[in-house]
Write an enzyme that holds these catalytic residues in place. Structure first.
Site, PDB file in Angstrom:
ATOM      1  N   TYR A 167       3.727   2.110   1.941  1.00 54.26           N
ATOM      2  CA  TYR A 167       4.357   2.349   3.168  1.00 54.26           C
ATOM      3  C   TYR A 167       5.711   2.116   3.183  1.00 54.26           C
ATOM      4  O   TYR A 167       6.357   1.928   2.159  1.00 54.26           O
ATOM      5  CB  TYR A 167       3.371   1.659   4.436  1.00 54.26           C
ATOM      6  N   GLN A 213     -17.544   4.653   3.409  1.00 55.47           N
ATOM      7  CA  GLN A 213     -17.997   5.926   4.167  1.00 55.47           C
ATOM      8  C   GLN A 213     -17.390   5.756   5.661  1.00 55.47           C
ATOM      9  O   GLN A 213     -16.649   7.038   6.283  1.00 55.47           O
ATOM     10  CB  GLN A 213     -19.353   6.230   4.064  1.00 55.47           C
ATOM     11  N   GLU A 247       0.923  -1.111   0.059  1.00 51.88           N
ATOM     12  CA  GLU A 247      -0.272  -0.064  -0.034  1.00 51.88           C
ATOM     13  C   GLU A 247       0.702   1.119   0.010  1.00 51.88           C
ATOM     14  O   GLU A 247       0.417   2.137   0.327  1.00 51.88           O
ATOM     15  CB  GLU A 247      -0.758   0.201   1.118  1.00 51.88           C
ATOM     16  N   HIS A 249      -1.651   4.133  -1.798  1.00 54.29           N
ATOM     17  CA  HIS A 249      -2.557   5.019  -1.677  1.00 54.29           C
ATOM     18  C   HIS A 249      -2.489   6.178  -2.639  1.00 54.29           C
ATOM     19  O   HIS A 249      -3.750   6.837  -2.661  1.00 54.29           O
ATOM     20  CB  HIS A 249      -2.595   5.432  -0.085  1.00 54.29           C
TER      21      HIS A 249
END
Length: 712
Positions: free
Chosen positions: A173, A345, A171, A259
């Site tokens: 990192y 959400q 991701e 991301h």
């Protein structure tokens, strides 16, 4: 064993760790790992999943050093108090027969430190679009210290009683940042060519293996495809995977994307199972070592198909365990599952800003330690708590005294015959829920689960409310599963559901039969006074969602999430030439309240479909074949339109509130009927849950009742 899930439910293994089945609950940072409650809430979260049949579960990231923490308040393994909380969590989960792996984490350049915290560090000083900071480039000695930090974190994990560790190397990192030529611009032993860029991740695995010994399972979460132009190529990924295995990894959990990647990976617009081929490439590179597929897999039937159609060994599912802690046991028993709808959400969107995670379709997330409290845990997002004091609720929710004895409930005869009250208990009360949208269905479910006698009245012919519209939007078909799950549960719990039965001012005698009323009547579309708005080709959004005969040229008036959904639906490719869709909005930003992890992906899809967006619109006028307006530049424009859809907001459907007040019955008003300002499904469903808890408190002391959330 349920037919069709034979591969999923077959025992598996990672190193010397025996697994009860082939599903791993993936890591999710929850936002309350560092809460000062001795780990009580965190333990309760995992224990609920153990009770629901989860096998190996991976915690949210535990930072191996303060500089590696993602956001302020992130748990750091150097903190003795954090370790004490983790010891309790690991101990309680182990005592319950669960398996828990601690994820070892370092954010690198993605870290967003507190004002007085250490600066972010990375292989090179490459600015981060996530933190909007430029990290400090690590000296060689600093790189070696972080390798030692991972080893020390792994030692802590074993000492604290965890069953395994997972190293977070995906991701985008820190470990990914060392592997990628985009973020590693070094020319020393830690960078300069693919072999040296691999060295950091390999060194971390080797150090972790040395710290925990040969018999302790080590999983490496790695990126199979970073989805970044100029990023790590496929050959390097394959070589890297083999090097990780040689260094001591017992399994590879394959993630996809960073991301900052411009390609959606977990949003609803991504088809389920889309990224499985990426994990298959890694599996081909490493042979017999267990490899896990992940990303956008939300049903055990999908996992079964993956295991049947590939050589992959395990499937990692994260958010589906938020939506339904009993995902595995319900699937095993052939019962309906509360499916994750990939809305992001209340989970990913909150996690990205360091807020407390919950779940739109399961508002009990985060409240497992005390599901009947009715209050969100300290420090949570205030929108998760749905109640207003009666004196400030503009729609007039009232805590009136409960009658001393339950009101006699006379049920109408139904074609289905006698109703079996599965959850009824001594002291149960009769409650009417008016409105079978998501908020009303959730309230009815929680009341019935607590043992009350519940009747639901819905004016439309089908339950579901706004979700019946949402499920028609591309990527949102799973919203129908939420309705299917709740209505199936209501049937199981003996709730009477009347559809096609509005409740209005003339129904005072009906309402007097009940001890309490939940008003969940939802919203009605707002229809502004628009010249030409009465023409036959002008529809409100509710009609347009269910109209299969939209014209070839569609103008959508409005700029919120509903307008975007309509444009997405109208522009869906089908038979014939593509529709020409135009969104007309008064402001300058389309769908400003849409979640940050979803908005960009949906808008990119609209651009791909060539949907036109006109901002700063004023002076609208509709004629039979066009909409005339002045745009944000002051230019007069005419937009050809065979169909005009007005999606310019909503109004509360709250007429029943006045009737309930006159009757004088205890009541709560929830969802859109309460207020449309800031309304979304997260709030509506949470309010339905909170209304059920409020009724429980009002009825308490008149007889035993199960707590909301207690297993049936």
């Amino acid at each position: 064993m349920t037919t069709g899930l034979e591969r999923v439910l077959r025992p598996g293994r990672i190193g010397r760790l025996a697994l009860p089945h082939r599903i791993v609950m993936g890591a999710m940072h929850l936002g309350w790992e560092n809460r000062d409650d001795d780990g009580r809430a965190l333990a309760a979260f995992y224990l609920a999943r153990v009770a629901g049949g989860a096998g190996l579960m991976v915690t949210g990231g535990a930072a191996v050093s303060a500089a590696g923490a993602d956001v302020p308040g992130f748990g750091v393994l150097d903190d003795a108090a954090f370790r004490d909380r983790l010891r309790r969590v690991a101990g309680e989960v182990g005592a319950a027969g669960g398996l828990l792996a601690l994820q070892l984490f370092h954010a690198g350049r993605y870290a967003r430190p507190a004002a007085d915290g250490p600066r972010p560090v990375a292989p090179s000083a490459v600015p981060s679009p996530i933190s909007r900071l430029t990290p400090d480039a690590l000296p060689a000695a600093g790189v070696a210290r972080i390798v030692e930090d991972f080893a020390r974190g792994a030692h802590h994990a074993r000492d604290l009683g965890f069953s395994a560790v997972e190293i977070m190397g995906s991701e985008g990192y820190l470990i990914d940042q060392f592997l990628s030529p985009l973020t590693n611009r070094r020319d020393d032993e830690w960078g300069g060519d693919p072999q040296r860029r691999m060295r950091f991740g390999v060194a971390v695995v080797r150090a972790v293996r040395a710290a925990v010994g040969a018999d302790f399972p080590v999983v490496m979460r790695m990126t199979g495809d970073d989805l970044l132009p100029g990023g790590t190529d496929r050959d390097t990924v394959a070589q890297y995977a083999r090097a990780l295995v040689a260094a001591g990894a017992d399994a590879l959990n394959v993630g996809v994307g960073w991301h900052e990647s411009p390609v959606p990976t977990v949003q609803a617009v991504v088809p389920p199972g889309h990224w499985v081929p990426v994990a298959s490439v890694v599996k081909a590179a490493v042979g017999g070592l267990p490899v896990l597929a992940s990303n956008r897999i939300n049903r055990l039937t999908q996992a079964e198909a993956i295991l049947a159609g590939t050589t992959l060994d395990l499937v990692s599912m994260a958010r589906p365990f938020l939506a339904d802690p009993a995902l595995v046991e319900r699937s095993r028993a052939g019962r309906p599952v509360n499916i994750c709808v990939a809305c992001n959400q209340a989970c990913i969107d909150r996690s990205l800003v360091g807020a407390v995670v919950s779940c739109m379709v399961n508002p009990l997330v985060g409240r497992e330690a005390d599901p009947g409290s009715g209050a969100a845990p300290a420090g949570t997002d205030p929108t998760a708590s749905a109640e207003l004091p009666a004196s400030t609720d503009p729609t007039g929710s009232a805590d009136l005294p409960m009658p001393a004895e339950p009101v006699i409930h006379v049920e109408p005869v139904t074609r289905a015959g006698p109703v079996v009250r599965v959850g009824a208990v001594a002291g149960s009360r009769a409650v009417a829920v008016v409105g079978a949208g998501p908020a009303g269905l959730r309230a009815a479910h929680d009341l019935a689960l607590a043992g009350h006698r519940v009747t639901v009245y819905e004016a439309d012919r089908e339950p579901g409310g706004q979700f019946r519209l949402a499920c028609r939007v591309p990527g949102k078909a799973d919203y129908a599963e939420t309705i299917r799950f709740l209505t199936a549960e209501l049937t199981r719990l003996g709730v009477v559901l009347h559809t096609g039965r509005p409740v209005a001012g003339a129904d005072e005698d009906l309402l007097r039969r009940y001890d309490g009323v939940i008003v969940a009547t939802g919203v009605v579309p707002r229809r502004p006074d628009l010249p030409g708005g009465a023409l036959p080709h002008v529809r409100d959004y509710g009609t347009a969602f269910t109209d299969d005969a939209l014209g070839r040229r569609v103008a959508v008036i409005g700029g919120g999430g509903i307008a975007v959904d309509l444009a997405h639906l109208a522009s869906e490719p089908g038979a014939g030439p593509p529709r020409q869709v135009t969104i007309l909005l008064r402001g300058d930003r389309l769908a400003p309240r849409m979640g940050r992890s979803t908005r960009w992906a949906v808008l990119a899809e609209l651009r791909r479909r060539q949907v036109t967006v006109v901002t700063g619109v004023r002076g609208l006028r509709v004629d039979p074949d066009a909409v005339h307006l002045v745009d944000g530049t002051g230019a007069a424009r005419s937009v050809p339109a065979d169909t005009v859809v007005v999606a310019a907001g909503q109004l509360p459907a709250d007429a029943l509130v006045r009737t309930v007040r006159r009757v004088g019955v205890w009541h709560r008003v929830v969802g859109g009927a309460r207020d449309t300002v800031g309304l979304d499904a997260v709030r509506a469903i949470a309010e339905g849950h909170a209304a059920a808890l409020a009724f429980q408190r009002a009825a308490r002391g008149t007889g035993r009742a199960l707590r909301v959330g207690e297993p049936a």
